[in-house]
Write an enzyme that holds these catalytic residues in place. Structure first.
Site, PDB file in Angstrom:
ATOM      1  N   ASP A  43       0.352  -0.972   0.374  1.00 19.58           N
ATOM      2  CA  ASP A  43      -0.121   0.302   0.547  1.00 19.58           C
ATOM      3  C   ASP A  43       1.010   0.989   0.203  1.00 19.58           C
ATOM      4  O   ASP A  43       0.755   2.132   0.403  1.00 19.58           O
ATOM      5  CB  ASP A  43      -0.690  -0.476   1.194  1.00 19.58           C
ATOM      6  CG  ASP A  43      -2.355  -0.419   0.829  1.00 19.58           C
ATOM      7  OD1 ASP A  43      -2.198  -0.465  -0.414  1.00 19.58           O
ATOM      8  OD2 ASP A  43      -3.192   0.047   1.769  1.00 19.58           O
ATOM      9  N   HIS A 247      28.258   1.297 -15.229  1.00 22.53           N
ATOM     10  CA  HIS A 247      27.208   1.439 -14.141  1.00 22.53           C
ATOM     11  C   HIS A 247      27.114   1.252 -12.471  1.00 22.53           C
ATOM     12  O   HIS A 247      26.033   0.715 -11.919  1.00 22.53           O
ATOM     13  CB  HIS A 247      25.857   0.958 -14.340  1.00 22.53           C
ATOM     14  CG  HIS A 247      25.772   1.359 -16.182  1.00 22.53           C
ATOM     15  ND1 HIS A 247      25.033   0.398 -16.612  1.00 22.53           N
ATOM     16  CD2 HIS A 247      25.911   1.792 -17.557  1.00 22.53           C
ATOM     17  CE1 HIS A 247      24.334   0.675 -18.285  1.00 22.53           C
ATOM     18  NE2 HIS A 247      25.554   2.211 -18.436  1.00 22.53           N
ATOM     19  N   ASP A 264      28.322  10.841 -13.217  1.00 22.82           N
ATOM     20  CA  ASP A 264      27.543  10.637 -14.423  1.00 22.82           C
ATOM     21  C   ASP A 264      26.095  10.772 -13.986  1.00 22.82           C
ATOM     22  O   ASP A 264      25.242  10.032 -13.569  1.00 22.82           O
ATOM     23  CB  ASP A 264      27.565   9.097 -15.326  1.00 22.82           C
ATOM     24  CG  ASP A 264      27.045   8.887 -16.341  1.00 22.82           C
ATOM     25  OD1 ASP A 264      25.984  10.010 -16.991  1.00 22.82           O
ATOM     26  OD2 ASP A 264      27.053   8.224 -17.391  1.00 22.82           O
ATOM     27  N   ASP A 275      21.924  14.162 -19.703  1.00 23.35           N
ATOM     28  CA  ASP A 275      23.022  13.034 -19.602  1.00 23.35           C
ATOM     29  C   ASP A 275      24.296  13.321 -19.680  1.00 23.35           C
ATOM     30  O   ASP A 275      25.121  13.312 -20.557  1.00 23.35           O
ATOM     31  CB  ASP A 275      23.013  11.571 -20.473  1.00 23.35           C
ATOM     32  CG  ASP A 275      23.823  10.595 -20.133  1.00 23.35           C
ATOM     33  OD1 ASP A 275      24.308  10.592 -19.083  1.00 23.35           O
ATOM     34  OD2 ASP A 275      23.388   9.376 -20.239  1.00 23.35           O
ATOM     35  N   HIS A 372      32.618  -0.025 -24.444  1.00 23.98           N
ATOM     36  CA  HIS A 372      30.990   1.007 -25.418  1.00 23.98           C
ATOM     37  C   HIS A 372      30.767   1.729 -26.299  1.00 23.98           C
ATOM     38  O   HIS A 372      32.446   1.906 -26.702  1.00 23.98           O
ATOM     39  CB  HIS A 372      30.445   1.204 -23.908  1.00 23.98           C
ATOM     40  CG  HIS A 372      31.462   2.426 -23.228  1.00 23.98           C
ATOM     41  ND1 HIS A 372      31.373   3.653 -24.060  1.00 23.98           N
ATOM     42  CD2 HIS A 372      31.862   3.086 -22.346  1.00 23.98           C
ATOM     43  CE1 HIS A 372      31.990   4.783 -23.523  1.00 23.98           C
ATOM     44  NE2 HIS A 372      31.829   3.918 -22.325  1.00 23.98           N
ATOM     45  N   HIS A 376      24.927   7.738 -27.858  1.00 24.34           N
ATOM     46  CA  HIS A 376      23.338   7.067 -28.155  1.00 24.34           C
ATOM     47  C   HIS A 376      21.988   8.403 -28.348  1.00 24.34           C
ATOM     48  O   HIS A 376      22.664   9.478 -27.841  1.00 24.34           O
ATOM     49  CB  HIS A 376      22.494   6.233 -27.238  1.00 24.34           C
ATOM     50  CG  HIS A 376      23.222   7.101 -24.948  1.00 24.34           C
ATOM     51  ND1 HIS A 376      21.804   7.449 -25.106  1.00 24.34           N
ATOM     52  CD2 HIS A 376      24.007   6.566 -24.317  1.00 24.34           C
ATOM     53  CE1 HIS A 376      22.243   8.468 -23.727  1.00 24.34           C
ATOM     54  NE2 HIS A 376      23.725   8.186 -23.136  1.00 24.34           N
ATOM     55  N   HIS A 383      17.900   6.500 -23.165  1.00 23.62           N
ATOM     56  CA  HIS A 383      18.789   6.050 -24.689  1.00 23.62           C
ATOM     57  C   HIS A 383      17.351   6.298 -25.112  1.00 23.62           C
ATOM     58  O   HIS A 383      16.637   5.406 -25.196  1.00 23.62           O
ATOM     59  CB  HIS A 383      19.221   4.607 -23.799  1.00 23.62           C
ATOM     60  CG  HIS A 383      20.957   5.372 -22.476  1.00 23.62           C
ATOM     61  ND1 HIS A 383      21.110   3.360 -22.490  1.00 23.62           N
ATOM     62  CD2 HIS A 383      21.119   4.744 -22.709  1.00 23.62           C
ATOM     63  CE1 HIS A 383      21.997   3.718 -21.950  1.00 23.62           C
ATOM     64  NE2 HIS A 383      22.647   4.620 -22.571  1.00 23.62           N
ATOM     65  N   GLU A 406      30.779  10.357 -25.389  1.00 25.34           N
ATOM     66  CA  GLU A 406      31.134   9.757 -23.965  1.00 25.34           C
ATOM     67  C   GLU A 406      32.260   8.611 -24.173  1.00 25.34           C
ATOM     68  O   GLU A 406      31.478   7.534 -24.054  1.00 25.34           O
ATOM     69  CB  GLU A 406      29.874   9.419 -23.648  1.00 25.34           C
ATOM     70  CG  GLU A 406      28.885   8.339 -23.979  1.00 25.34           C
ATOM     71  CD  GLU A 406      27.548   7.929 -22.738  1.00 25.34           C
ATOM     72  OE1 GLU A 406      27.561   7.436 -21.696  1.00 25.34           O
ATOM     73  OE2 GLU A 406      26.290   8.072 -23.358  1.00 25.34           O
ATOM     74  N   TYR A 410      38.708   3.031 -19.485  1.00 24.63           N
ATOM     75  CA  TYR A 410      38.588   1.768 -17.709  1.00 24.63           C
ATOM     76  C   TYR A 410      39.687   0.949 -18.006  1.00 24.63           C
ATOM     77  O   TYR A 410      39.707  -0.004 -18.242  1.00 24.63           O
ATOM     78  CB  TYR A 410      37.457   1.227 -17.911  1.00 24.63           C
ATOM     79  CG  TYR A 410      36.353   2.464 -18.194  1.00 24.63           C
ATOM     80  CD1 TYR A 410      35.756   3.275 -17.219  1.00 24.63           C
ATOM     81  CD2 TYR A 410      35.969   2.476 -20.247  1.00 24.63           C
ATOM     82  CE1 TYR A 410      34.427   4.361 -17.759  1.00 24.63           C
ATOM     83  CE2 TYR A 410      34.874   3.037 -20.343  1.00 24.63           C
ATOM     84  CZ  TYR A 410      34.350   3.737 -19.619  1.00 24.63           C
ATOM     85  OH  TYR A 410      33.041   5.180 -20.010  1.00 24.63           O
ATOM     86  N   ARG A 434      36.057   8.945 -18.397  1.00 23.06           N
ATOM     87  CA  ARG A 434      34.681   8.863 -19.100  1.00 23.06           C
ATOM     88  C   ARG A 434      33.820  10.053 -19.251  1.00 23.06           C
ATOM     89  O   ARG A 434      33.706  11.563 -18.180  1.00 23.06           O
ATOM     90  CB  ARG A 434      32.590   7.824 -19.136  1.00 23.06           C
ATOM     91  CG  ARG A 434      32.028   8.908 -20.005  1.00 23.06           C
ATOM     92  CD  ARG A 434      30.889   7.779 -20.223  1.00 23.06           C
ATOM     93  NE  ARG A 434      29.955   7.511 -19.096  1.00 23.06           N
ATOM     94  CZ  ARG A 434      30.858   5.897 -17.478  1.00 23.06           C
ATOM     95  NH1 ARG A 434      30.705   5.628 -18.134  1.00 23.06           N
ATOM     96  NH2 ARG A 434      29.680   6.353 -16.737  1.00 23.06           N
ATOM     97  N   GLU A 436      31.210  12.912 -20.792  1.00 27.45           N
ATOM     98  CA  GLU A 436      30.109  13.000 -21.725  1.00 27.45           C
ATOM     99  C   GLU A 436      29.554  13.976 -22.166  1.00 27.45           C
ATOM    100  O   GLU A 436      29.362  15.155 -20.970  1.00 27.45           O
ATOM    101  CB  GLU A 436      29.243  11.966 -21.017  1.00 27.45           C
ATOM    102  CG  GLU A 436      27.982  12.122 -21.877  1.00 27.45           C
ATOM    103  CD  GLU A 436      26.649  10.364 -21.388  1.00 27.45           C
ATOM    104  OE1 GLU A 436      26.883  10.886 -19.907  1.00 27.45           O
ATOM    105  OE2 GLU A 436      26.400  10.013 -21.903  1.00 27.45           O
TER     106      GLU A 436
HETATM  107  N1  GLY Z   1      23.977   7.344 -18.140  1.00 27.31           N
HETATM  108  C1  GLY Z   1      23.805   6.514 -18.587  1.00 27.31           C
HETATM  109  C2  GLY Z   1      24.584   6.924 -20.403  1.00 27.31           C
HETATM  110  O1  GLY Z   1      25.766   7.645 -19.886  1.00 27.31           O
HETATM  111  O2  GLY Z   1      24.446   6.212 -21.245  1.00 27.31           O
HETATM  112 MN    MN Z   2      25.657   9.254 -19.207  1.00 27.86          MN
HETATM  113 MN    MN Z   3      25.020   8.205 -21.505  1.00 27.38          MN
END
Ligand code: GLY
Ligand code: MN
Ligand code: MN
Length: 462
Positions: A43, A247, A264, A275, A372, A376, A383, A406, A410, A434, A436
């Protein structure tokens, strides 16, 4: 979550979006569902987050709602099914729009209680050639739509007209969402501006001994204080080697003297998201190894941003970043070999499948350092929707698209280098960086929306 104010400009914007989708639909009918009810635990209600497609087309922030777009209907081109008013339920959980509100406030040509969906939906499908629907998290709606669809397809044999197929709505809607309107860009800029202030305050409070969670809390406070809905995604506040976990959201360590801090974090404003990632030394001074890696990532990011322009295939910024990172790691002796061969990786097998290609890509020597992609699409979803490829070709960037850029490097303490590459000396271990930015494609090139957040190493040190 706060509802977005439905003023005249938002109403006009919503009308245009529905008009554009209706033109693409032709004689098809779109069925769009809201996100399922907010999660309840014993609840206790948790915040509700509307489905982005549903929000994009209706602006409505309620659960248990369904929108239909029926372009060929003589009167009911936009139909809403919503929860009826209920004073007792509203006493607990707040005001509901109700059937009348759906018409009078949200501009539906017709509106019904959600309980009537299964009964009314077939009537709107009688003349449709296809039903356009995205199967989502709402299992009850998924079942209803599938059942009605099967009934309608079966009727075609006798009627000789009606639904002949099902199309995933995202193939029509994602290309619209991919190009941001001026109204949307205003919200994105606001999300960026709040994000920039929050990053600046977070950097100021970062000192040896401060808890990652304290910085996370400061970010969240700034996002709300400055008018945002909250974090666009769980903030990553990663000191030292934690930054090598892409992450990392535990945010439960204290910052150490001599470490870098990777933040981030982005803000959600009227459902639009920023982002942003920055990495800087906790004590205001880079070690030589940290600075060397930082400079490579920054150059890679600048090279990638330089490739963001209309007409450029989507992969160009990534390829530019990979080249700078490979060359930079070679200069430091962390990768060895011929640059072109390092970038190309193994030659493809004859008649390579897509899966094999992806596996081969993963074995490239830079992958243990930069695993990565460079970014995106960004918008209502962090995303965001949109296709990165069309068949063999990469999507061409176009004005109004917003992408993140980004790149990162690492060097996890247990990094497993690719076959034939030298082990990484310990002095590099635990460095994760990183950078971004959020970048808008313009008519002539691009605009770095997040340019106000410092990334020049001089600005990040004492
Ligand atoms: N914060 C998620 C990314 O950078 O894609
Ligand atoms: Mn990010
Ligand atoms: Mn991102």
């Amino acid at each position: 979550m706060n509802a977005v104010v439905l003023d005249a400009s938002f109403a006009a914007e919503l009308g245009q979006r529905r008009q554009r989708l209706s033109e693409k639909l032709g004689d098809r009918v779109a069925v769009v569902g809201s996100a399922p009810l907010a999660v309840h635990h014993n609840d206790v209600e948790f915040p509700y987050r509307q489905d982005s497609d549903f929000f994009y087309l209706t602006g409505l922030n309620e659960p248990e709602a369904v929108a239909l777009l029926v372009p060929q209907h003589p009167e009911h081109r936009f139909v809403l099914f919503v929860r009826p008013r209920n004073p007792e339920a509203e006493r607990w959980a707040g005001k509901r729009l109700g059937v009348e509100g759906a018409k009078e406030i949200y501009g539906a040509d017709a509106a019904y209680p959600i309980a009537e969906l299964a009964e009314k939906l077939p009537l709107y499908l009688e003349k449709a050639s296809q039903l356009c629907y995205r199967f989502g998290l709402n299992e009850i709606l998924n079942e209803t739509v599938l059942r009605v669809y099967r009934q309608q397809v079966a009727l075609y044999a006798r009627r000789g007209t009606g639904v002949q197929g099902l199309l995933d709505l995202r193939f029509l809607l994602a290309p619209l969402r991919q190009h941001k309107s001026p109204w949307e860009l205003e919200r994105l800029r606001q999300a960026v501006e709040i994000g920039a202030i929050a990053h600046e305050n977070a950097r100021r409070m970062a000192k040896p001994g401060v808890g990652e969670w304290e910085i996370e809390a400061q970010l969240a406070a700034d996002f709300r204080r400055l008018g945002g809905q909250g974090p666009a995604y769980p903030s990553i506040v990663a000191g030292g080697a934690n930054a090598c976990i892409l992450h990392y959201i535990d945010n439960n360590c204290r910052l150490q003297d001599g470490d870098l801090l990777l933040i981030d974090a982005g803000c959600s404003y009227d459902y639009y998201n920023s982002d942003i990632t920055r990495t800087f030394p906790v004590n205001g001074r880079f070690r030589a190894e940290q600075r060397a890696i930082y400079d490579i990532v920054l150059r890679a990011q600048q090279a990638a941003i330089a490739e963001v322009k209309p007409g450029a295939p989507y992969h160009r910024p990534h390829d530019a970043a990979v080249r700078v990172i490979v060359e930079g790691l070679q200069d430091l002796g962390l990768l060895v070999g011929d640059t072109a061969a390092l970038i190309a990786g193994e030659p493809p097998a004859a008649a390579e499948t897509f899966k094999e290609k992806e596996e081969r890509e993963k074995r490239k020597p830079h992958k243990p350092f930069f695993m990565h992609r460079t970014g995106h699409f960004l918008g209502l979803d962090v995303h965001d929707v949109g296709h990165y490829r069309e068949g063999e070709a990469w999507t061409a960037l176009a004005p109004g698209m917003v992408v993140t850029i980004e790149p990162g490097i690492y060097i996890a303490p247990d990094i497993q280098v690719a076959a034939g590459q030298p082990p990484v000396p310990e002095r590099w271990h635990g460095i994760g960086i990183r950078i971004e930015d959020d970048v808008l494609v313009t008519d002539t090139g691009c605009e770095v929306l997040t340019a106000a957040v410092p990334k020049d190493p001089q600005a990040l040190t004492d």
